[in-house]
Write a protein that holds these residues in place. Structure first.
Motif: not given
Ligand code: R7I
Ligand code: MG
Ligand code: MG
Ligand code: MG
Length: 342
Positions: A20, A27, A62-64, A101-102, A300-301
C-alpha cells in the motif's frame, strides 16, 4: 496442511502495508511504472524523521491499510466478526482520517448513512443501496480483507463466509463480494502452503473455488473464472506477458475483478519463476510487490493485495528492514500480526 507460522502472519500484514505505502506513491499516475523508477525509490527508503514534536514518514499508508487494520482490530476485540462493530470502526475511522488516505469516491456515502443512525441500523443496508441498488463493484472490500484469513485460519468456510460479510458492509455487488472471497482464499491458501507448493497448485485450487462461486452465473459473466483461465495461459506462455496482454485479459482498474486478479497474477508469475530480469536480484516478495506496482492502474490496491498473498506465502524474512521502517503504521502492523497469530 501447514502449521500456523508466525513469520507468515507477519509477512501477510507487513507485505500488505509495504505494498500500500509504496504503491500509493504511484496511484495517481494510472500508467505503467518503470522498474528503474521503483528501484530508485526503494534504494533510498529509510526510517521516519523525527524533529521532537512531529514525525515525518517517507511513506504514508492509505484507506487500504486503514480499513484492514480496523477490520482486524474489531475481530480481535469482539472475539469474532461483528458486522455492526466493523461498520462503526470503518465509519468513525473514516470521519477522523487524514486526507492522504484517499478513500474511494462513493464509499463515504455509506459511512454517512451508517453514522446517521449511530451504527444501530442494518450494517448492510446502506451499501446495498449504492449505485441504484446494484452495490459497488469497487476493489475496496478485497483490498482490506486479509485479516479475515488470519483470524479464521482454522476454518476455511468461515474465511469465505466472513469475507463476504465484511464486503457487504460497503460493497454488495456480486463481483466485489466474490473478489473479497477469492482474495481471502488466496491469502489463506498462501498461509497454509509450504514453500514447495507450485503456482499451478495454487491457481488450480483458486479456480475450483471460483467455479463454485460463479456456478450460478451465465457463462459470459463468469469474470473470475475467465480471468483465472487467462492466467494459466499467460504464465505457461514462453514470454513474460506484455502490459497490453495484462490490460486486455485482466485489467488494473478500480473494479474488484481487475485489481484482485492483477494482484494474484503478480504473485503467481513470480512464483512460477518468470521474474523480470530487472528485479531478479530482489527477494521473491519484493519482486511481487514491485511487479504489481509496475502494472500501473490502482497501484496501492494491487500491491497491497499482492503483498498480503506473497507475505503469507514467503513469510516476513524477505521484506527489507528499510522498506518496513519507511512505512507509517509499521509498529501497529507488527502488533496486529502478533495479536492475530496469538
Ligand atoms: O471500492 P472503494 O472502496 O475504492 C477503493 C479504491 C482503492 O483504489 C483505494 O486505494 C482508494 O483509492 O479507492 O470505493 P467505491 O466508492 O465503492 O468505488 C470506487 C469507484 O468505483 C466509485 O467511485 C465508482 O467510480 C466506481 N464504481 C462504480 N461505478 C459504476 N457502477 C464502483 N461500483 C460501481 C458501479 O456499480
Ligand atoms: Mg488506497
Ligand atoms: Mg483510488
Ligand atoms: Mg487504490
Amino acid at each position: 496442511a501447514q502449521m500456523r507460522s508466525r513469520s507468515k502472519y507477519y509477512g501477510a500484514v507487513l507485505g500488505a502495508l509495504v505494498g500500500d505505502c509504496i504503491g500509493a506513491q504511484f496511484e495517481s499516475g494510472w500508467c505503467p511504472v518503470a522498474f528503474s523508477t521503483l528501484l530508485k525509490l526503494t534504494d533510498t527508503l529509510k526510517e521516519k524523521v523525527s524533529d521532537g514534536s512531529s514525525e515525518k514518514w517517507m511513506l504514508y499508508y492509505t484507506d487500504d491499510t486503514e480499513m484492514a487494520h480496523e477490520l482486524g482490530k474489531s475481530m480481535l476485540s469482539k472475539g469474532a466478526f461483528d458486522a455492526k462493530n466493523v461498520a462503526e470502526c470503518f465509519g468513525e475511522t473514516y470521519f477522523a482520517s487524514k486526507p492522504c488516505r484517499w478513500y474511494g469516491g462513493s464509499v463515504p456515502n455509506v459511512f454517512k448513512q451508517l453514522q446517521a443512525v449511530r451504527y444501530k441500523g442494518d450494517p448492510y443496508g446502506p451499501a446495498a443501496k449504492q449505485f441504484n441498488g446494484q452495490g459497488s463493484y469497487g476493489n475496496g472490500s478485497a483490498m482490506r480483507v486479509f485479516p479475515v484469513s488470519l483470524f479464521y485460519f482454522e476454518d476455511v468456510d468461515k474465511v469465505m463466509h466472513f469475507a463476504a460479510c465484511s464486503s457487504k458492509i460497503t460493497h454488495s455487488h456480486i463481483n466485489a463480494i466474490n473478489g473479497a472471497i477469492l482474495q481471502a482464499l488466496a491469502v489463506h491458501t498462501a498461509l497454509s502452503s509450504s514453500r514447495d507448493t507450485t503456482w499451478d497448485i495454487v491457481l488450480n485450487k483458486l479456480t475450483k473455488y471460483a467455479e463454485k462461486l460463479e456456478e450460478s452465473k451465465s457463462i459470459d459473466s463468469r469474470v473470475y473464472c475467465q480471468k483465472l483461465n487467462e492466467m494459466y495461459r499467460m504464465i505457461l506462455a514462453k514470454h513474460i506477458p506484455t502490459q497490453n496482454e495484462i490490460d486486455d485479459k485482466i485489467g488494473t482498474g478500480i473494479r474488484s475483478d481487475e485489481a484482485m486478479c492483477a494482484a494474484l497474477f503478480s504473485f503467481l508469475l513470480i512464483l512460477a519463476g518468470k521474474s523480470p530480469p530487472e528485479l531478479s536480484h530482489l527477494s521473491p516478495i519484493c519482486q511481487v510487490i514491485l511487479y504489481a506496482i509496475s502494472l500501473g492502474g490502482d497501484t496501492d490496491t494491487i500491491a497491497t493485495m499482492a503483498g498480503a498473498i506473497a507475505g503469507a506465502y514467503y513469510g516476513e524474512e524477505g521484506i527489507p528492514k528499510n522498506w518496513i521502517q519507511a512505512c507509517e503504521g509499521n509498529e501497529e502492523a507488527c502488533n496486529l500480526a502478533l495479536n492475530l497469530f496469538n
